[in-house]
Design a protein around this motif. Sequence first.
Motif, PDB file in Angstrom:
ATOM      1  N   TRP A 101     -11.926   7.211   4.821  1.00 49.71           N
ATOM      2  CA  TRP A 101     -11.346   8.545   4.688  1.00 49.71           C
ATOM      3  C   TRP A 101      -9.862   8.539   5.054  1.00 49.71           C
ATOM      4  O   TRP A 101      -9.035   9.129   4.350  1.00 49.71           O
ATOM      5  CB  TRP A 101     -12.110   9.518   5.585  1.00 49.71           C
ATOM      6  N   LEU A 102      -9.513   7.843   6.132  1.00 48.58           N
ATOM      7  CA  LEU A 102      -8.121   7.815   6.594  1.00 48.58           C
ATOM      8  C   LEU A 102      -7.181   7.158   5.577  1.00 48.58           C
ATOM      9  O   LEU A 102      -6.006   7.497   5.500  1.00 48.58           O
ATOM     10  CB  LEU A 102      -8.023   7.053   7.925  1.00 48.58           C
ATOM     11  N   LYS A 103      -7.718   6.182   4.820  1.00 51.95           N
ATOM     12  CA  LYS A 103      -6.871   5.440   3.876  1.00 51.95           C
ATOM     13  C   LYS A 103      -6.182   6.352   2.870  1.00 51.95           C
ATOM     14  O   LYS A 103      -5.112   6.017   2.351  1.00 51.95           O
ATOM     15  CB  LYS A 103      -7.711   4.391   3.124  1.00 51.95           C
ATOM     16  N   ASP A 104      -6.779   7.483   2.591  1.00 56.24           N
ATOM     17  CA  ASP A 104      -6.238   8.378   1.567  1.00 56.24           C
ATOM     18  C   ASP A 104      -5.392   9.510   2.145  1.00 56.24           C
ATOM     19  O   ASP A 104      -4.958  10.398   1.405  1.00 56.24           O
ATOM     20  CB  ASP A 104      -7.380   8.976   0.743  1.00 56.24           C
ATOM     21  N   ARG A 105      -5.162   9.483   3.445  1.00 49.30           N
ATOM     22  CA  ARG A 105      -4.400  10.555   4.068  1.00 49.30           C
ATOM     23  C   ARG A 105      -2.904  10.268   4.000  1.00 49.30           C
ATOM     24  O   ARG A 105      -2.442   9.170   4.306  1.00 49.30           O
ATOM     25  CB  ARG A 105      -4.808  10.709   5.536  1.00 49.30           C
ATOM     26  N   ASP A 106      -2.127  11.273   3.613  1.00 55.76           N
ATOM     27  CA  ASP A 106      -0.683  11.113   3.510  1.00 55.76           C
ATOM     28  C   ASP A 106      -0.032  10.879   4.875  1.00 55.76           C
ATOM     29  O   ASP A 106       1.049  10.294   4.961  1.00 55.76           O
ATOM     30  CB  ASP A 106      -0.062  12.363   2.871  1.00 55.76           C
ATOM     31  N   GLU A 107      -0.692  11.351   5.942  1.00 46.66           N
ATOM     32  CA  GLU A 107      -0.106  11.205   7.278  1.00 46.66           C
ATOM     33  C   GLU A 107      -0.217   9.775   7.811  1.00 46.66           C
ATOM     34  O   GLU A 107       0.397   9.430   8.824  1.00 46.66           O
ATOM     35  CB  GLU A 107      -0.808  12.137   8.278  1.00 46.66           C
ATOM     36  N   VAL A 108      -1.001   8.935   7.137  1.00 43.82           N
ATOM     37  CA  VAL A 108      -1.296   7.580   7.611  1.00 43.82           C
ATOM     38  C   VAL A 108      -0.539   6.555   6.773  1.00 43.82           C
ATOM     39  O   VAL A 108      -0.688   6.504   5.547  1.00 43.82           O
ATOM     40  CB  VAL A 108      -2.820   7.305   7.552  1.00 43.82           C
ATOM     41  N   ALA A 109       0.258   5.722   7.436  1.00 41.35           N
ATOM     42  CA  ALA A 109       1.043   4.703   6.728  1.00 41.35           C
ATOM     43  C   ALA A 109       0.290   3.393   6.593  1.00 41.35           C
ATOM     44  O   ALA A 109       0.424   2.692   5.581  1.00 41.35           O
ATOM     45  CB  ALA A 109       2.359   4.465   7.463  1.00 41.35           C
ATOM     46  N   ALA A 110      -0.490   3.013   7.603  1.00 38.82           N
ATOM     47  CA  ALA A 110      -1.204   1.730   7.574  1.00 38.82           C
ATOM     48  C   ALA A 110      -2.364   1.780   8.548  1.00 38.82           C
ATOM     49  O   ALA A 110      -2.333   2.515   9.542  1.00 38.82           O
ATOM     50  CB  ALA A 110      -0.257   0.582   7.941  1.00 38.82           C
TER      51      ALA A 110
ATOM     52  N   SER B 246     -16.196  -4.491  15.288  1.00 36.47           N
ATOM     53  CA  SER B 246     -16.559  -3.426  16.222  1.00 36.47           C
ATOM     54  C   SER B 246     -15.958  -2.095  15.795  1.00 36.47           C
ATOM     55  O   SER B 246     -15.474  -1.936  14.674  1.00 36.47           O
ATOM     56  CB  SER B 246     -16.100  -3.804  17.627  1.00 36.47           C
ATOM     57  N   GLY B 247     -15.961  -1.136  16.702  1.00 36.28           N
ATOM     58  CA  GLY B 247     -15.519   0.216  16.386  1.00 36.28           C
ATOM     59  C   GLY B 247     -14.098   0.523  16.802  1.00 36.28           C
ATOM     60  O   GLY B 247     -13.695   1.687  16.823  1.00 36.28           O
ATOM     61  N   LEU B 248     -13.311  -0.502  17.129  1.00 39.89           N
ATOM     62  CA  LEU B 248     -11.952  -0.280  17.611  1.00 39.89           C
ATOM     63  C   LEU B 248     -10.937  -0.668  16.541  1.00 39.89           C
ATOM     64  O   LEU B 248     -10.975  -1.785  16.009  1.00 39.89           O
ATOM     65  CB  LEU B 248     -11.707  -1.115  18.876  1.00 39.89           C
ATOM     66  N   PHE B 249     -10.021   0.241  16.226  1.00 44.15           N
ATOM     67  CA  PHE B 249      -8.957  -0.053  15.266  1.00 44.15           C
ATOM     68  C   PHE B 249      -7.784   0.871  15.552  1.00 44.15           C
ATOM     69  O   PHE B 249      -7.840   1.718  16.452  1.00 44.15           O
ATOM     70  CB  PHE B 249      -9.452   0.133  13.829  1.00 44.15           C
ATOM     71  N   ALA B 250      -6.709   0.686  14.796  1.00 44.38           N
ATOM     72  CA  ALA B 250      -5.541   1.546  14.959  1.00 44.38           C
ATOM     73  C   ALA B 250      -5.000   1.947  13.594  1.00 44.38           C
ATOM     74  O   ALA B 250      -5.258   1.279  12.589  1.00 44.38           O
ATOM     75  CB  ALA B 250      -4.460   0.833  15.763  1.00 44.38           C
ATOM     76  N   PHE B 251      -4.262   3.028  13.572  1.00 44.41           N
ATOM     77  CA  PHE B 251      -3.518   3.376  12.363  1.00 44.41           C
ATOM     78  C   PHE B 251      -2.120   3.829  12.751  1.00 44.41           C
ATOM     79  O   PHE B 251      -1.894   4.351  13.854  1.00 44.41           O
ATOM     80  CB  PHE B 251      -4.246   4.440  11.523  1.00 44.41           C
ATOM     81  N   ASP B 252      -1.175   3.573  11.852  1.00 41.43           N
ATOM     82  CA  ASP B 252       0.206   3.984  12.055  1.00 41.43           C
ATOM     83  C   ASP B 252       0.452   5.314  11.351  1.00 41.43           C
ATOM     84  O   ASP B 252       0.045   5.505  10.199  1.00 41.43           O
ATOM     85  CB  ASP B 252       1.175   2.941  11.481  1.00 41.43           C
ATOM     86  N   PHE B 253       1.126   6.220  12.033  1.00 48.27           N
ATOM     87  CA  PHE B 253       1.543   7.462  11.389  1.00 48.27           C
ATOM     88  C   PHE B 253       2.652   7.168  10.379  1.00 48.27           C
ATOM     89  O   PHE B 253       3.372   6.167  10.487  1.00 48.27           O
ATOM     90  CB  PHE B 253       2.048   8.456  12.428  1.00 48.27           C
ATOM     91  N   LYS B 254       2.786   8.028   9.400  1.00 53.95           N
ATOM     92  CA  LYS B 254       3.796   7.843   8.364  1.00 53.95           C
ATOM     93  C   LYS B 254       5.198   7.836   8.972  1.00 53.95           C
ATOM     94  O   LYS B 254       5.430   8.381  10.071  1.00 53.95           O
ATOM     95  CB  LYS B 254       3.685   8.940   7.317  1.00 53.95           C
ATOM     96  N   ALA B 255       6.127   7.204   8.261  1.00 54.61           N
ATOM     97  CA  ALA B 255       7.519   7.147   8.713  1.00 54.61           C
ATOM     98  C   ALA B 255       8.058   8.553   8.917  1.00 54.61           C
ATOM     99  O   ALA B 255       7.769   9.469   8.145  1.00 54.61           O
ATOM    100  CB  ALA B 255       8.370   6.399   7.688  1.00 54.61           C
ATOM    101  N   GLY B 256       8.828   8.714   9.965  1.00 50.69           N
ATOM    102  CA  GLY B 256       9.423  10.006  10.251  1.00 50.69           C
ATOM    103  C   GLY B 256       8.597  10.891  11.168  1.00 50.69           C
ATOM    104  O   GLY B 256       9.043  11.976  11.562  1.00 50.69           O
ATOM    105  N   THR B 257       7.388  10.447  11.512  1.00 52.32           N
ATOM    106  CA  THR B 257       6.558  11.230  12.433  1.00 52.32           C
ATOM    107  C   THR B 257       7.245  11.319  13.791  1.00 52.32           C
ATOM    108  O   THR B 257       7.738  10.323  14.321  1.00 52.32           O
ATOM    109  CB  THR B 257       5.171  10.575  12.606  1.00 52.32           C
TER     110      THR B 257
END
Length: 392
Positions: free
Chosen positions: A275-284, A307-318
């Motif tokens: 689900w997160l992969k398609d969010r504009d707020e998420v860069a990676a 496991s259940g641990l991961f991270a995502f980067d907010f889009k540039a300019g956040t």
Amino acid sequence: MDKKTSGKNYQTDTQLTHVGRYPDQFHGFVNPPVVHASTVLFPDVETMATGNQSYTYGRRGTPTTEALENAITELEGAAGTRLATSGLNAVALACLSCLKTGDHFLIPDTAYGPTRHFADTVLPKMNVEVAYYDPTRATDIKGLFKENTAALFLEAPGSLTFEMQDIHALSAAAKTIDATVLMDNTWASPLYCKPIDLGVDLSIQAGTKYIVGHSDVMLGTIAASEKAWGALDTVYGAMGVHVAPDDVYLALRGLRTLSVRFERHFKNTMSVINWLKDRDEVAAIRYPALESDPGYHLWKRDFSGASGLFAFDFKAGTTKEQSNHFFNSLNLFGLGYSWGGFESLAIPVKLKGIRTTTDIDPDCLSARLHIGLEDPQDLIADLEQALESAFQ
């Protein structure tokens, strides 16, 4: 395992159910007893003088601690295991067992923050030279070796940024100079990765997390190869480390459901990530089990799950304000350290200043999530409302 299953080549799920259990020794009871002990009596002075009995003093082990140590030893494929009071304590004991004054110690730049703190504050007092290396450049590691390089530390995936390491290549390189290889394997546990089979000498777990699984016990484990076992056992005894029996019992209880919990954590995590992969707020998204991840091929080769641990980067300019607003808007994700329990957690990650030898965007704002056992659709809805609130 008990006498009916000991020595048999069972699959992991069967091992998890039976390791560290000895009903024949405890009147048929399924679980080993919780032994609270300090003093242990001897039948005579001759036995006391030789120490020739199973238990001699509470600090040196009881049937309770031995049950968990034996269980981890079998799961890890190790020569022996010692328990520690936390994951960090396990790291420290493992390091102290293979380092001495004048040694050179290599640590990946992505190591867990408290591991770095221990290495930067305690080891220099022993005149141990600590150096950090790029965890993704295994072919370069030999160029960092010195005549006094005594140990090489691994952590896969790396803390916060989730880079994978080539465990095979790094371990093989260390063997050429007879250096001890240590690895923090908390993310995968011995269920999904067996470091000793890959050439590691000391496999370290923060049992606080997935082994216990219920966010209520601090515990660490160190499983050793034949090469490393004697030194680990000596340092463990000399440092007077002992884990409380009630904590050990809860770790044994958590171990029995590790496999089924992991399956749910992974399933929920993939639902959230997709689900997160398609969010504009998420860069990676930083998660080695994704085919798009730079470390996917290493994860696929050396690990049997994630496991259940991961991270995502907010889009540039956040902005920092938007990031804070996101975290403060979450309802189901608790804001707290640690992970591996049944509940979902989130923490903000500011990457600036946490690396010393690898390039990383200093302005990137990230979120580290632990996906728990809740319904994934509820977790997604919570993330959605928090993102929309922060970026409206």
